[in-house]
Design an enzyme around this catalytic site. Sequence first.
Site, PDB file in Angstrom:
ATOM      1  N   ASP A   1       0.820  -1.211   0.000  1.00  0.00           N
ATOM      2  CA  ASP A   1       0.000   0.000   0.000  1.00  0.00           C
ATOM      3  C   ASP A   1       0.862   1.273   0.000  1.00  0.00           C
ATOM      4  O   ASP A   1       0.708   2.137   0.861  1.00  0.00           O
ATOM      5  CB  ASP A   1      -0.906  -0.054   1.251  1.00  0.00           C
TER       6      ASP A   1
ATOM      7  N   LYS B   1      -4.100   8.069   6.697  1.00  0.00           N
ATOM      8  CA  LYS B   1      -4.059   7.751   8.131  1.00  0.00           C
ATOM      9  C   LYS B   1      -3.039   8.605   8.870  1.00  0.00           C
ATOM     10  O   LYS B   1      -2.787   8.399  10.059  1.00  0.00           O
ATOM     11  CB  LYS B   1      -3.769   6.260   8.343  1.00  0.00           C
TER      12      LYS B   1
ATOM     13  N   TRP C   1      -0.165   4.274  12.833  1.00  0.00           N
ATOM     14  CA  TRP C   1      -0.064   4.314  11.371  1.00  0.00           C
ATOM     15  C   TRP C   1      -0.856   5.505  10.879  1.00  0.00           C
ATOM     16  O   TRP C   1      -2.030   5.540  11.102  1.00  0.00           O
ATOM     17  CB  TRP C   1      -0.618   3.021  10.758  1.00  0.00           C
TER      18      TRP C   1
ATOM     19  N   TYR D   1      -6.481  -3.108  13.101  1.00  0.00           N
ATOM     20  CA  TYR D   1      -7.392  -2.058  12.619  1.00  0.00           C
ATOM     21  C   TYR D   1      -8.834  -2.296  13.050  1.00  0.00           C
ATOM     22  O   TYR D   1      -9.756  -2.045  12.291  1.00  0.00           O
ATOM     23  CB  TYR D   1      -7.281  -1.963  11.090  1.00  0.00           C
TER      24      TYR D   1
ATOM     25  N   ASN E   1       6.827  -7.482   6.799  1.00  0.00           N
ATOM     26  CA  ASN E   1       5.611  -6.763   7.156  1.00  0.00           C
ATOM     27  C   ASN E   1       4.395  -7.498   6.604  1.00  0.00           C
ATOM     28  O   ASN E   1       4.289  -7.723   5.396  1.00  0.00           O
ATOM     29  CB  ASN E   1       5.603  -5.345   6.594  1.00  0.00           C
ATOM     30  N   GLU E   2       3.495  -7.851   7.511  1.00  0.00           N
ATOM     31  CA  GLU E   2       2.207  -8.450   7.163  1.00  0.00           C
ATOM     32  C   GLU E   2       2.306  -9.603   6.172  1.00  0.00           C
ATOM     33  O   GLU E   2       1.609  -9.625   5.153  1.00  0.00           O
ATOM     34  CB  GLU E   2       1.253  -7.366   6.646  1.00  0.00           C
TER      35      GLU E   2
ATOM     36  N   ASN F   1      -0.191  -5.335  13.798  1.00  0.00           N
ATOM     37  CA  ASN F   1      -0.830  -4.293  12.997  1.00  0.00           C
ATOM     38  C   ASN F   1      -2.329  -4.556  13.111  1.00  0.00           C
ATOM     39  O   ASN F   1      -2.812  -5.567  12.595  1.00  0.00           O
ATOM     40  CB  ASN F   1      -0.401  -4.378  11.529  1.00  0.00           C
TER      41      ASN F   1
ATOM     42  N   TYR G   1     -10.818  -1.141   9.447  1.00  0.00           N
ATOM     43  CA  TYR G   1     -11.171  -2.115   8.415  1.00  0.00           C
ATOM     44  C   TYR G   1     -12.244  -3.077   8.910  1.00  0.00           C
ATOM     45  O   TYR G   1     -12.914  -3.723   8.122  1.00  0.00           O
ATOM     46  CB  TYR G   1      -9.936  -2.891   7.948  1.00  0.00           C
TER      47      TYR G   1
ATOM     48  N   GLU H   1       1.167  -0.947  14.003  1.00  0.00           N
ATOM     49  CA  GLU H   1       0.201  -0.185  13.198  1.00  0.00           C
ATOM     50  C   GLU H   1      -1.146  -0.198  13.888  1.00  0.00           C
ATOM     51  O   GLU H   1      -1.574  -1.244  14.409  1.00  0.00           O
ATOM     52  CB  GLU H   1       0.021  -0.777  11.795  1.00  0.00           C
TER      53      GLU H   1
HETATM   54  N1  CKX Z   1      -0.835  -2.207   6.768  1.00  0.00           N
HETATM   55  C1  CKX Z   1      -4.602  -4.481   6.925  1.00  0.00           C
HETATM   56  C2  CKX Z   1       0.263  -2.033   5.834  1.00  0.00           C
HETATM   57  C3  CKX Z   1       0.384  -0.604   5.448  1.00  0.00           C
HETATM   58  C4  CKX Z   1      -0.950  -0.037   4.984  1.00  0.00           C
HETATM   59  C5  CKX Z   1      -1.971  -0.197   6.058  1.00  0.00           C
HETATM   60  C6  CKX Z   1      -3.263   0.524   5.680  1.00  0.00           C
HETATM   61  C7  CKX Z   1      -2.104  -1.728   6.195  1.00  0.00           C
HETATM   62  C8  CKX Z   1      -3.268  -2.337   6.839  1.00  0.00           C
HETATM   63  C9  CKX Z   1      -3.356  -3.808   6.572  1.00  0.00           C
HETATM   64  O1  CKX Z   1       1.345  -0.489   4.454  1.00  0.00           O
HETATM   65  O2  CKX Z   1      -0.800   1.275   4.556  1.00  0.00           O
HETATM   66  O3  CKX Z   1      -4.104  -0.054   5.040  1.00  0.00           O
HETATM   67  O4  CKX Z   1      -3.431   1.691   5.986  1.00  0.00           O
END
Ligand code: CKX
Length: 605
Positions: free
Chosen positions: A167, A576, A557, A474, A417-418, A472, A478, A512
């Site tokens: 992203d 964000k 984040w 949300y 990351n993720e 991370n 989300y 995050e």
């Molecule tokens: N995490 C569910 C990685 C970041 C994104 C962040 C977002 C995500 C969320 C993953 O690089 O920017 O969606 O804001």
Amino acid sequence: MLENSMLYPRNSKTRRTVSLDGMWKIKFDPDSEGREKRWQDGLKDADLIPVPASFADFYTDKDIREYTGDFWYETDVFVPEEWKGNKVFVRFGCATHRAVVFVNGKEITSHEGGFLPLLADITENTRFNEFNRVSVLVNNELTVTNIPCGETRVLKNGKKMSKPYFDFYNYSGLQRPVKLVMVPEEYVFDFTVDHKLFGSDAEVSYSVVTTGKHPVEVRVLDEEGREVALSSGREGKLVIKNVRPWEVLDSYLYTFAVRILDGSRIIDEYTEEIGIRTVEVVHDSILINQKPVYLKGFGKHEDSDIVGRGFNIGMMKRDFECMKWTGANSFRTSHYPYSEEIYQMADREGFLVIDEVAAVGMFESLMNFMEASTGKKTAFFEKETTPQLLENHLKAIEEMITRDKNHACVIAWSLLNEPETTDKAAVPYFEKVFAKAHELDVQKRPRTFALVMNSLPGTCSCYQFADIISLNRYYGWYMMGGYEISDAEEAFRREMDEWKELGLDRPFLFTEYGADTSAMEHKLPSVMWSQEYQMEYLKMCHRVFDSYSFIKGEQVWNFADFQTTEGIMRVNGNKKGIFTRQRQPKDAAWYFRERWKSLPRDYKK
Ligand code: CKX
């Protein structure tokens, strides 16, 4: 044969560096014909472009902004006569995502990976006391075998397009400073330190790698320039009496001068400013100099108007000032190793850095933030291409640790990351990645990775590899956003209770959490995207964090709004940010200032 020294180029009694930043020629090569047609012998009909910078946002033509494929940079470099008999390099802070370097038409070297340095040894092909043509063939295509992961699609009109699995915008080019470097034939190739504190003294173990056989000495000078320790040999221990350790937001840097000697003649001298501190994870605490610390700060990006991901010294200064103003003490270099100048500044400011390799997009979905919340299982690490990806990933870890190992600011390595961890195929991959970092880092800093939302206590097969568990999350954005936020809080607590039950005895961080927020939008009562909702969301998250003693840090984040690929999820980028992309505060920035200024360093000790 020693190649590709990662030491930062510096001037000294024996070394010279000349900045090559400025306007370079650029030419796009959509048919990849440049090499065959010998563009390395001189670019015709080229445009001019600033270096360092990403090329994308200078242009008004969308085809150029979105350009994906090969492109060439070129400049002329004068190499002085006095440098004859020495080694001459051109050193690129990065070339994103891969590059081949030519000098006077001759291919010198190539490099894969867009966020770590590229060193071209041009000694053999340099014409001294003359201008030399430096040409660089760069390519910015995304693949699943390199990091960061993504795809390159060909549109029906034949143009290529980047499809990141991540992203942030696929900015590229010569995005960091470029330097012409002269060092002696026999030179300091690498230098490594590790610290121990004993009462009021420090013991620094060091090792030096040189390209020759002459003896080595290391001197340590304090900030007043007084010599406080001296040792001879390629390996040794330096004892600093009454040491002033590098501390969180209270830095102190000693100058280490490494010399190769021939009797009293200095063959080479390399100097580096280094903070002396220890980092450990003990039970669920992160200790700096044996004292617990609670991390407060941000996930960031190298991202700003016009220059994109280009290193921008003014923006760097502003970012540190804004971070200090909020009371932050840390940041993560999401999602790639940053420009070296930023770590130097963090060392100077006493900031704690989680250094992240560009292993992002290891979740096969172009919109992984949506899919991640569905609990859907996918197996990313089961492809035929995985061994190739692993090889590139391990190489990037090695380059990152070699480059950044001496920075006091770097207190942990983030190795992915993720990533997708719900499938067991991830396990052998993680094993190798985590073992590599441990083997390479003499300081044995804690290792971590950022867990995406579907990597839960019951579904994640890889959290056991992490010395620090980084989440991370949300909930309330989300998942269950807006008026459902009360359910979000409950679900969030349920997850944290499950982690607690596992009794991992390790620190947890939030790397995050955040809510997209338009700086223009106010709404009473709140709606999602308004500044009021961002605050409600953040307050909810903080209530959860404050309820669990093993949560030892919060990095929101994001520090600032940043550019992403266009699409239905993004309004000209990810919003964000606690600051706007122009680094002005949203309301939440004032709220963080109040919270973080009042949390003690050892909060929840
Ligand atoms: N995490 C569910 C990685 C970041 C994104 C962040 C977002 C995500 C969320 C993953 O690089 O920017 O969606 O804001």
